[in-house]
Design an enzyme around this catalytic site. Sequence first.
Site, PDB file in Angstrom:
ATOM      1  N   CYS A 148      11.077 -12.432  -0.125  1.00 43.16           N
ATOM      2  CA  CYS A 148      12.486 -12.758  -0.320  1.00 43.16           C
ATOM      3  C   CYS A 148      12.908 -13.939   0.546  1.00 43.16           C
ATOM      4  O   CYS A 148      13.644 -13.784   1.524  1.00 43.16           O
ATOM      5  CB  CYS A 148      13.336 -11.526  -0.026  1.00 43.16           C
ATOM      6  SG  CYS A 148      12.837 -10.176  -1.094  1.00 43.16           S
TER       7      CYS A 148
ATOM      8  N   PRO B 182     -13.334 -29.193  16.754  1.00 46.04           N
ATOM      9  CA  PRO B 182     -12.942 -29.164  15.346  1.00 46.04           C
ATOM     10  C   PRO B 182     -12.597 -27.748  14.895  1.00 46.04           C
ATOM     11  O   PRO B 182     -13.258 -26.786  15.292  1.00 46.04           O
ATOM     12  CB  PRO B 182     -14.196 -29.664  14.627  1.00 46.04           C
ATOM     13  CG  PRO B 182     -15.318 -29.285  15.527  1.00 46.04           C
ATOM     14  CD  PRO B 182     -14.783 -29.363  16.932  1.00 46.04           C
ATOM     15  N   GLY B 183     -11.573 -27.626  14.089  1.00 41.79           N
ATOM     16  CA  GLY B 183     -11.221 -26.325  13.512  1.00 41.79           C
ATOM     17  C   GLY B 183     -11.232 -26.444  12.002  1.00 41.79           C
ATOM     18  O   GLY B 183     -12.164 -26.051  11.313  1.00 41.79           O
TER      19      GLY B 183
HETATM   20  N1  LLP Z   1      -7.762 -28.375  19.914  1.00 40.63           N
HETATM   21  C1  LLP Z   1      -6.469 -28.170  20.193  1.00 40.63           C
HETATM   22  C2  LLP Z   1      -6.027 -28.282  21.586  1.00 40.63           C
HETATM   23  C3  LLP Z   1      -5.561 -27.852  19.172  1.00 40.63           C
HETATM   24  O1  LLP Z   1      -4.288 -27.669  19.457  1.00 40.63           O
HETATM   25  C4  LLP Z   1      -6.026 -27.738  17.831  1.00 40.63           C
HETATM   26  C5  LLP Z   1      -5.120 -27.379  16.753  1.00 40.63           C
HETATM   27  C6  LLP Z   1      -7.392 -27.953  17.593  1.00 40.63           C
HETATM   28  C7  LLP Z   1      -8.228 -28.278  18.642  1.00 40.63           C
HETATM   29  C8  LLP Z   1      -7.992 -27.851  16.214  1.00 40.63           C
HETATM   30  O2  LLP Z   1      -7.452 -28.784  15.376  1.00 40.63           O
HETATM   31  P1  LLP Z   1      -8.070 -29.011  13.915  1.00 40.63           P
HETATM   32  O3  LLP Z   1      -9.450 -29.599  14.073  1.00 40.63           O
HETATM   33  O4  LLP Z   1      -8.088 -27.720  13.218  1.00 40.63           O
HETATM   34  O5  LLP Z   1      -7.116 -29.963  13.292  1.00 40.63           O
HETATM   35  N2  LLP Z   1      -1.376 -24.673  11.477  1.00 40.63           N
HETATM   36  C9  LLP Z   1      -1.487 -26.090  11.255  1.00 40.63           C
HETATM   37  C10 LLP Z   1      -2.479 -26.733  12.218  1.00 40.63           C
HETATM   38  C11 LLP Z   1      -2.157 -26.473  13.656  1.00 40.63           C
HETATM   39  C12 LLP Z   1      -3.150 -27.080  14.597  1.00 40.63           C
HETATM   40  C13 LLP Z   1      -2.933 -26.601  15.985  1.00 40.63           C
HETATM   41  N3  LLP Z   1      -3.877 -27.109  16.937  1.00 40.63           N
HETATM   42  C14 LLP Z   1      -1.881 -26.335   9.805  1.00 40.63           C
HETATM   43  O6  LLP Z   1      -2.018 -25.379   9.060  1.00 40.63           O
HETATM   44  O7  LLP Z   1      -2.014 -27.475   9.401  1.00 40.63           O
END
Ligand code: LLP
Length: 444
Positions: free
Chosen positions: A375, A307-308
């Site tokens: 810009c 989780p992120g």
């Molecule tokens: N594991 C892998 C292999 C991933 O590619 C990602 C996110 C995560 C875990 C974590 O995912 P999460 O739990 O945070 O959804 N910048 C974009 C999100 C990009 C996610 C990239 N990979 C945004 O701001 O929505």
Amino acid sequence: MAGGLDPGAGICVRRERSTAIAAKSSSDSLPLKIFFHERRGSLFCESVSLASLAQAHQTPLYVYSASAIRAQVRAFETALAGVDHLTCYAVKASSNLALLKLVADAGCGFDIVSGGELYRVRKAGAGAAPIVYSGVGKSEREIAEALRAGVLQFNVESEAELRILDAVAARARRRARVALRVNPEVDARTHRYVATGLNTSKFGIPMRRARAAYALAQSLPHLEVVGVDCHIGSQLTMLAPLAEALARVRRLVVELRERGVNVRTVDVGGGLGIAYRTSDATPSLERYAEIIRQAFGDLGVRIILEPGRLFVGNAAVLLTRVLLTKQGAARRFCVVDAAMNDLLRPALYDAIHSIIPVIRSEKPTRRYDVVGPVCESADFLALGRDLPEPQPGDLLAIGGAGAYGFSMASNYNSRPRAAEVLVDGKRASLVRRRETYADLTRGE
Ligand code: LLP
């Protein structure tokens, strides 16, 4: 695009005189304490007023709540109780050293995608925590560094990467533990830029080649196959696609074991969505855990989770000051001192973040596009948002800024990057100073 002054779950502000309000967020069944709240008409993060932080550290300013992050980790771990698992926070979501330390202290390992992220985890003093190394393109240098650091497993995304990893491990006289990231080819029904499980996606190995890829991995002497990995996308608001993907992964695990592959770990990736607005539906953590139990509960594997966003997304606001308002031919603009270089999500994904005046205003509400000084016409933080008439100098808090906020910030337009503050109860620590003009040209 949503109009209206939607306080949104992104900040979870209630216009009530309470210090911490239990509410439903992120999970529909676990109460999450709300750590951003109003006291006497002024917004606070835990026990610290946002206005005082803006005064002390200027704007734009990221403000994180340590208690919110801890609470979110706890809620996640509670839901997963009874599942043999390892939680590896996805560093890319927010990678400040202080946050990494906080997450490590809460018992998590890390999911990294670069040598830079490995450096950060070690620099945070969390090098002993388990690390999984994901990503579609790892350089030989990065692989060698990760081998030396003793990462728990490499999540490998192609046959070519298997060969490179084997060669680098041979030179380092080590055996690399690997899981193959398979692409289950399900539509995660999220924004196309963050969906990774489609058959057009660069990520993972197509399911139909998975068996052959495992045979290759097993034939390479410096690799030890330990598991299977998948990640179908981010900001998942529905769990059905994940359930479908994990059912496919389960079938693969069973088949691989029949072929003598010793699958000990299943990495289910990250991706759980959060509520950026109060009206956003978010998946239940209990249901999420249930899907994982159903898919793998009887297989005796260890589940890795990445989780992120879930841990940090709603744990921070971006504070910004109004520079001026202006009337265009067709729209009214509120020009603020934060911009797409500070928070890219609205420009890149049409993401909707809540925006709230830091000091309550009784002024009449009008509709604005909230834009930055960069810009580019894509430089907006919100479109068509109803705000009490902002005055130059007024402070606004942008909610849901904790994940992919600062971590995606850039110096575009030669704008020094914002400062970051971590609040824990009554204490506010500057955990990253504002960049200076000299920082901009360092190394040139
Ligand atoms: N594991 C892998 C292999 C991933 O590619 C990602 C996110 C995560 C875990 C974590 O995912 P999460 O739990 O945070 O959804 N910048 C974009 C999100 C990009 C996610 C990239 N990979 C945004 O701001 O929505």
